[in-house]
Design a protein around this motif. Sequence first.
Motif, short mmCIF file in Angstrom:
data_model
loop_
_atom_site.label_atom_id
_atom_site.label_comp_id
_atom_site.label_asym_id
_atom_site.label_seq_id
_atom_site.Cartn_x
_atom_site.Cartn_y
_atom_site.Cartn_z
N GLN A 93 0.90 -0.97 -0.03
CA GLN A 93 0.01 -0.11 0.15
C GLN A 93 0.76 1.40 0.20
OE1 GLN A 93 -2.94 -0.27 3.18
NE2 GLN A 93 -3.30 -2.23 2.24
N LEU A 94 1.91 1.30 0.85
CA LEU A 94 3.09 2.35 0.88
C LEU A 94 3.44 2.82 -0.79
CD1 LEU A 94 5.05 2.52 3.87
CD2 LEU A 94 3.39 4.00 3.31
N CYS A 195 2.05 3.50 6.95
CA CYS A 195 1.13 2.99 6.43
C CYS A 195 -0.34 3.56 7.21
CB CYS A 195 0.97 1.48 6.00
SG CYS A 195 -0.36 0.96 5.17
N ALA A 196 -0.20 3.34 8.41
CA ALA A 196 -1.54 3.76 9.27
C ALA A 196 -1.52 5.33 9.22
CB ALA A 196 -1.22 3.28 10.73
N VAL A 209 -8.36 2.05 -0.04
CA VAL A 209 -8.17 0.66 0.63
C VAL A 209 -9.54 -0.01 1.05
CG1 VAL A 209 -7.00 -0.08 2.71
CG2 VAL A 209 -5.72 1.44 1.55
N ARG A 210 -10.32 0.75 1.68
CA ARG A 210 -11.63 0.16 2.06
C ARG A 210 -12.38 -0.13 0.96
NH1 ARG A 210 -12.10 5.09 6.66
NH2 ARG A 210 -10.51 4.23 7.96
N LEU A 234 -7.82 0.83 11.06
CA LEU A 234 -7.94 1.63 10.07
C LEU A 234 -8.23 0.99 8.57
CD1 LEU A 234 -4.79 3.78 10.86
CD2 LEU A 234 -6.99 4.51 10.70
N TRP A 235 -7.85 -0.15 8.19
CA TRP A 235 -8.17 -0.92 7.17
C TRP A 235 -9.90 -1.27 7.11
CZ3 TRP A 235 -3.91 -5.27 7.41
CH2 TRP A 235 -2.77 -4.69 6.71
N LEU A 236 -10.28 -1.55 8.44
CA LEU A 236 -11.75 -1.76 8.43
C LEU A 236 -12.51 -0.59 8.27
CD1 LEU A 236 -11.58 -4.14 11.62
CD2 LEU A 236 -12.86 -4.75 9.18
N GLY A 237 -12.12 0.35 8.90
CA GLY A 237 -13.02 1.60 8.94
C GLY A 237 -14.19 1.48 9.86
N ASP A 238 -15.59 1.75 9.36
CA ASP A 238 -16.55 1.32 9.98
C ASP A 238 -17.46 0.24 9.58
OD1 ASP A 238 -17.64 2.04 7.64
OD2 ASP A 238 -18.90 3.54 8.10
#
Length: 584
Positions: A93-94, A195-196, A209-210, A234-238
């Motif tokens: 991702q970076l 990344c975060a 990403v999401r 952070l990958w998950l989000g909500d």
Amino acid sequence: MTDDVLDDLDDAQREAATVLRGPLRVLAGAGTGKTRVITRRIAHGVATGAFSPERVMAVTFTAKAAGEMRGRLRALGVERVAARTFHAAALAQLGHFWPIVAGVPAPTIVDGKVRLLAQAASSLGLNPDAATLRDVAGGIEWRKVTLRSIDDYARERPDPVGRLDLGAVVDLQRAYEQVKDQRHQIDFEDVLLACAGMIEAEPRVAQAVREQYRHFTVDEFQDVSPVQYRLLELWLGDRRDVCVVGDANQTVYTFAGADASFLLRFESRFPEARTVRLERNHRSAQPVLRVANALMRGRPGALELTGRASPDDPVPTLVRYDDDAHEAAGVARAVRAQLDSGADPSRVAVLYRAHAQSAELGTAFALAGIPVTVLGGVRFFDLPEVRQAVVALRGASVAPQERGFRDSVRDVLRSLGLTDEPPPAGGALREAWEARRALLSLADEQPEGTTLRVFTDRLMARARDQHEPARATVTFATLHAAKGLEWDHVHLVGLAEGLLPIAYARSFEEIDEERRLAYVGITRAARTLSLSWASGLGRSPRQQSRFLQEIGIRTLDERPARARTAGRTPAGASRSGPSARPRS
């Protein structure tokens, strides 16, 4: 395919594999088939249309485990799932988003902290030795994976490192970060932090990403660190479609930031989560599981493992020896007896707490003529003789083939030094022979119609996935290196105070981690488990490990194995107490 992927699962495994929506926690004890559950659940989700494979990310902790997961998914007909380590996923991702966000290429990765720390130390007029620099590097890693600042580090770890006082350590850490920034470099832990930070700060990155990944599975969740957990959030989000799999009893990396509370308190973060407990062990005989259960009973998150039971199951043994040399010789004799009785050497392991214990064992096994492979050394496909053989086989594959596939492989390996009879055990020549013999065995296992070119393609694929072949050698391994593996016959040595638990483990938490390490060692055994310790002579006597006392005499047969077969106690060995059979 829907029915096929669930057919051979037990009830608890099937329950876990069919929960496809919402948060799911799978508490998976040792040997309960967690990788099978993970891959079957993904395959079931794809087959039913609940998952799109390219929208699934399966995260694990080693490249080898990720490769195994990809292989199992391919065998189930599932392609395009991103089965990766946290670092591999973050690095990808970076590499993609950094140029978009910053307008410049992503930073390069530092190839080792110690060299950079030495340069930073020189700029400060410091000259610490290599051991001190390694400890400073360890402190930097701990600080970053636990989401602490340098000031936090100073408050929580005020002790000096080697000859460096706290002020010097703090200055060195700051100088290290400055050198990295000047060189446009990041270290291994920075990959996760960067990344975060990018997902958190850049809404377009978070959205992309999401959109890419909708369903997450995390293996070995007990070993997740705070920075990894933050990245997962952070990958998950909500969204809530996340499955975590782990076993708090096997948390053995807290020194590296692992925090089992993320597994144990998962339902506080996701109140609607389903929890499935996998406690049916498909690996070990019931007497082995009795020992494991006794050791961990009452610990947080402990699972009560059950398995196959037979009146012929051997009871685990416990032997006390006078000193380390006698213990090594006694274990070598016991292994020689197993091999002479038909045991496959690749299914026998000797496990210990620290690498230093392997030296005495290696001498004893060489004298007994037993070849060994030390786990955690050079990877199989990185061995010089294996690399040479793969290159030679690749070259031979483009030439006209006048002989059959297997004969061609044999010819190439013979030209490189493979002989019909092995050299004596214990040296480099024997190790090279075993490696070449393992390649020949792989060739023998190939299906009819395989060509030399296809075989070398498969070898290169195995190298990428770190899928090493079995070698006809007994395995030596530390308890950390043994995690995730299994053998028919396990010899766990050094069960004495100062070795297991190790001498520097003093706090309750540190002793608890040592207990979990012992549990990992015990649960590697499928059929037989042999425990031993050396009391020591002269001025340095040892005491039996407290873990043996916690296990209790009723779970162990304390008669030396040789005494049962030869009618006498081995030299240097003695009975630790009255023999006992476990209660039914």
